[in-house]
Scaffold this motif. Structure first.
Motif, PDB file in Angstrom:
ATOM      1  N   LEU A   1       0.825  -1.199   0.000  1.00 32.33           N
ATOM      2  CA  LEU A   1       0.000   0.000   0.000  1.00 32.33           C
ATOM      3  C   LEU A   1       0.866   1.259   0.000  1.00 32.33           C
ATOM      4  N   ARG A   2       1.946   1.241   0.779  1.00 32.68           N
ATOM      5  CA  ARG A   2       2.836   2.396   0.821  1.00 32.68           C
ATOM      6  C   ARG A   2       3.504   2.652  -0.526  1.00 32.68           C
ATOM      7  N   SER A   3       3.775   1.596  -1.255  1.00 33.52           N
ATOM      8  CA  SER A   3       4.469   1.760  -2.532  1.00 33.52           C
ATOM      9  C   SER A   3       3.659   2.607  -3.506  1.00 33.52           C
ATOM     10  N   GLN A   4       2.337   2.702  -3.261  1.00 34.45           N
ATOM     11  CA  GLN A   4       1.477   3.552  -4.103  1.00 34.45           C
ATOM     12  C   GLN A   4       0.726   4.592  -3.269  1.00 34.45           C
ATOM     13  N   ASN A   5       1.261   4.872  -2.076  1.00 27.80           N
ATOM     14  CA  ASN A   5       0.694   5.913  -1.214  1.00 27.80           C
ATOM     15  C   ASN A   5      -0.768   5.650  -0.860  1.00 27.80           C
TER      16      ASN A   5
ATOM     17  N   ASP B   1       4.458  17.699 -14.291  1.00 28.19           N
ATOM     18  CA  ASP B   1       5.842  17.271 -14.553  1.00 28.19           C
ATOM     19  C   ASP B   1       6.738  18.479 -14.796  1.00 28.19           C
ATOM     20  N   SER B   2       6.213  19.463 -15.511  1.00 28.36           N
ATOM     21  CA  SER B   2       6.991  20.665 -15.814  1.00 28.36           C
ATOM     22  C   SER B   2       7.294  21.464 -14.555  1.00 28.36           C
ATOM     23  N   LEU B   3       6.329  21.536 -13.635  1.00 28.98           N
ATOM     24  CA  LEU B   3       6.505  22.316 -12.406  1.00 28.98           C
ATOM     25  C   LEU B   3       7.311  21.567 -11.347  1.00 28.98           C
ATOM     26  N   GLU B   4       7.064  20.254 -11.226  1.00 26.67           N
ATOM     27  CA  GLU B   4       7.628  19.478 -10.119  1.00 26.67           C
ATOM     28  C   GLU B   4       8.736  18.524 -10.538  1.00 26.67           C
ATOM     29  N   GLY B   5       8.845  18.265 -11.851  1.00 25.36           N
ATOM     30  CA  GLY B   5       9.699  17.175 -12.295  1.00 25.36           C
ATOM     31  C   GLY B   5       8.933  15.873 -12.212  1.00 25.36           C
ATOM     32  N   LYS B   6       9.375  14.872 -12.958  1.00 21.04           N
ATOM     33  CA  LYS B   6       8.671  13.589 -12.942  1.00 21.04           C
ATOM     34  C   LYS B   6       8.840  12.933 -11.578  1.00 21.04           C
ATOM     35  N   PRO B   7       7.753  12.401 -11.006  1.00 21.33           N
ATOM     36  CA  PRO B   7       7.867  11.754  -9.695  1.00 21.33           C
ATOM     37  C   PRO B   7       8.730  10.503  -9.765  1.00 21.33           C
ATOM     38  N   LEU B   8       9.528  10.290  -8.712  1.00 16.57           N
ATOM     39  CA  LEU B   8      10.383   9.108  -8.649  1.00 16.57           C
ATOM     40  C   LEU B   8       9.569   7.895  -8.236  1.00 16.57           C
ATOM     41  N   PRO B   9       9.957   6.703  -8.663  1.00 15.13           N
ATOM     42  CA  PRO B   9       9.278   5.490  -8.206  1.00 15.13           C
ATOM     43  C   PRO B   9       9.347   5.382  -6.683  1.00 15.13           C
ATOM     44  N   GLY B  10       8.213   5.143  -6.060  1.00 20.68           N
ATOM     45  CA  GLY B  10       8.188   5.010  -4.610  1.00 20.68           C
ATOM     46  C   GLY B  10       8.206   6.319  -3.857  1.00 20.68           C
ATOM     47  N   GLN B  11       8.109   7.454  -4.562  1.00 26.90           N
ATOM     48  CA  GLN B  11       8.145   8.763  -3.906  1.00 26.90           C
ATOM     49  C   GLN B  11       6.946   8.912  -2.981  1.00 26.90           C
ATOM     50  N   LYS B  12       7.210   9.410  -1.765  1.00 29.36           N
ATOM     51  CA  LYS B  12       6.123   9.613  -0.808  1.00 29.36           C
ATOM     52  C   LYS B  12       5.262  10.783  -1.245  1.00 29.36           C
TER      53      LYS B  12
ATOM     54  N   LEU C   1      -4.576  16.725  -5.233  1.00 29.16           N
ATOM     55  CA  LEU C   1      -3.812  17.953  -5.418  1.00 29.16           C
ATOM     56  C   LEU C   1      -2.401  17.845  -4.846  1.00 29.16           C
ATOM     57  N   ALA C   2      -2.065  16.705  -4.265  1.00 26.31           N
ATOM     58  CA  ALA C   2      -0.767  16.539  -3.619  1.00 26.31           C
ATOM     59  C   ALA C   2       0.371  16.585  -4.639  1.00 26.31           C
ATOM     60  N   PRO C   3       1.484  17.251  -4.318  1.00 27.25           N
ATOM     61  CA  PRO C   3       2.668  17.203  -5.182  1.00 27.25           C
ATOM     62  C   PRO C   3       3.117  15.757  -5.381  1.00 27.25           C
ATOM     63  N   GLY C   4       3.377  15.388  -6.624  1.00 28.58           N
ATOM     64  CA  GLY C   4       3.777  14.016  -6.940  1.00 28.58           C
ATOM     65  C   GLY C   4       2.639  13.142  -7.419  1.00 28.58           C
ATOM     66  N   PHE C   5       1.382  13.585  -7.187  1.00 30.60           N
ATOM     67  CA  PHE C   5       0.236  12.783  -7.645  1.00 30.60           C
ATOM     68  C   PHE C   5       0.052  12.968  -9.150  1.00 30.60           C
TER      69      PHE C   5
END
Length: 495
Positions: free
Chosen positions: A255-259, A467-478, A487-491
């Motif tokens: 579950l954590r691996s996908q928040n 992606d332009s504002l935050e960069g592409k999210p990393l795998p497993g990023q919290k 609306l969370a950053p990384g979503f």
């Protein structure tokens, strides 16, 4: 026995940690926060989850669809003639009553599984509709049938979308659609079994009307099922005895691996507010309403449509079976590939296109019943295969459990405005071509294709913007989606 009131173990109490000790099931990469899970252990855990959660939820949906849809079979066995004075309008009102309570109770009914242990909420819903469906066998007048249908709507509202929420407590995003296909597939099988059961019941020689026997033998087993669901369905990973310590920790890592590790936090009213104020909730709900028109048309009139192709009422029950059987296979395959490719929109467009073809054939082909019968296969595929796709789309694109619960509730409450029209668009006087009913379903299918394409374009552009504002999210990023929702950053949205 499942028990959702035991004290959570140490792992369950520590859901907010971002590091977990190395163990035989999983290790953590502390630099990227990506959880590297033992795939063999994960497959074993999934088999264990599927062995209990899927059969019980599938049986509930099979039962719900039998108890909801047998009104169409009972109509051909004399219900309308005996208790409704042969009136089309009274039969339409009986159909309508189900949707009234189904729509009104859907959002609070789905939130019930967030506020209370899901096994108890789902079991209660099952008991309510099962008792009401069984009581249909004893109805003596128009008013009593209406009361029973109202309570069937209440029970199914508590159950319907709450199962999707329940799946999101146990499964990852790319695992849900395939399992929802098995779940919704039970509704397709219910159509097939319902036709076979009705065909068999129609040949029973008894002093009791055959439609009463039909309600009794399809309703009574559901009462037992509701009790079993409350007692044995696993509730939440952090409180259920269904998992041992190692399995529980592995499930939390998954579950954590996908928040998705929100835990049992009760109703988050910020998430509820987000669902109500997000315009996307209403657009996706409109797409679902286009499907609901087809589904409600099939539920109330499919045996009648089949009989209009030249079959007797008894044989029409039997000829409903092949379209449902093909629809079940198509649903499982379509949703399996949707999970594999991790895409929903293109498959939704494809299935609505099949639905469009079916209604078009029924509308324009007037003298070839073989072609029209082929059209019934298309509308069954279109009516059912879209359900898990849209439900998975909602589950994937809502950040928190409370937001998800409300948006899923929208699919039953707001989306059923289209279903309210279906009882009135197939009057007997328009038999066998029903231009109004076929034409409306055709138009709604076209609208669904256009709106789905627009939503895919929006999601794609929004992901690119983030992606332009935050960069592409990393795998497993919290990702703090339990608090900030979608609306969370990384979503990122699933297309």
């Amino acid at each position: 026995m499942n028990n959702d009131h035991i004290v959570p173990n140490a792992v369950a109490q520590d859901l907010e940690k971002t590091e977990v000790s190395h163990n035989e099931h999983a290790v953590v990469d502390p630099t990227s926060e990506e959880y590297l899970i033992d795939k063999k252990a994960e497959r074993k855990l999934l088999l264990k989850l599927d062995a209990v959660i899927l059969p019980m939820t599938v049986l509930m949906y099979l039962s719900a669809n039998l108890d909801r849809g047998n009104i169409g079979n009972a109509r051909l066995q004399g219900l309308q003639a005996e208790l409704l004075d042969g009136s089309d309008s009274k039969y339409s009102v009986v159909l309508l009553c189900f949707y009234v309570t189904y729509m009104l109770v859907s959002i609070p009914g789905t939130l019930l599984s967030k506020a209370f242990p899901p096994n108890y909420a789902l079991g209660a819903g099952c008991l309510i509709w099962a008792i009401a469906a069984t009581c249909m066998a004893g109805c003596q007048n128009y008013a009593s049938i209406i009361v029973c249908r109202l309570f069937i709507g209440v029970g199914e509202a508590i159950f319907g979308q709450a199962v999707v929420l329940h799946y999101s407590l146990w499964y990852k995003k790319n695992e849900i659609a395939t399992r929802l296909a098995a779940f919704i597939g039970a509704g397709v099988l219910a159509g097939a079994f319902g036709g076979l059961i009705a065909y068999g019941v129609s040949h029973i020689k008894s002093g009791i009307e055959t439609w009463r026997i039909l309600f009794l033998i399809e309703g009574a087993p559901s009462v037992v099922l509701g009790i079993c669901v409350a007692l044995f369905l696993p509730g939440r990973p952090d409180r259920s005895r269904f998992l041992n310590e190692h399995e529980r920790e592995l499930e939390f890592l998954r579950l954590r691996s996908q928040n998705l590790d929100e835990g049992n936090t009760g109703i988050d009213w910020d998430g509820v507010k987000r669902a109500f104020t997000d315009w996307k909730s209403y657009v996706i709900t409109f797409i679902y309403s286009c499907m609901q028109l087809t589904l409600s048309s099939i539920s109330g009139f499919f045996p009648t449509i089949i009989s209009s192709l030249g079959y007797t009422n008894a044989d029409a029950q039997l000829y409903t079976v092949p379209p449902y059987a093909v629809g079940f296979v198509a649903m499982v395959l379509i949703n399996h590939f949707s999970d594999r490719l991790r895409m929903r929109g293109p498959f939704i467009i494809g299935v609505f296109s099949v639905n469009l073809l079916g209604w078009l054939l029924l509308l324009v082909v007037t003298h070839n019943n073989k072609v029209r019968y082929f059209g019934t296969f298309c509308i069954v595929i279109g009516g059912y295969a879209t359900i898990p796709l849209i439900q998975s789309w909602v589950s994937n694109n809502t950040g928190s459990q409370s937001q998800r619960a409300v948006h899923l509730g929208f699919l039953n409450s707001l989306a059923n405005w289209a279903a309210l029209t279906s009882p009135f668009i197939f009057p007997t006087k328009n038999k066998p071509y029903w231009h109004l009913g076929f034409g409306m379903n055709l138009g709604f299918s076209i609208a669904a294709i256009i709106v789905t394409a627009c939503m895919m374009l929006y999601y794609s552009r929004e992901n690119a913007r983030r992606d332009s504002l935050e960069g592409k999210p990393l795998p497993g990023q919290k990702v703090d989606q339990a608090r900030l929702h979608d609306l969370a950053p990384g979503f990122r949205y699933t297309l």
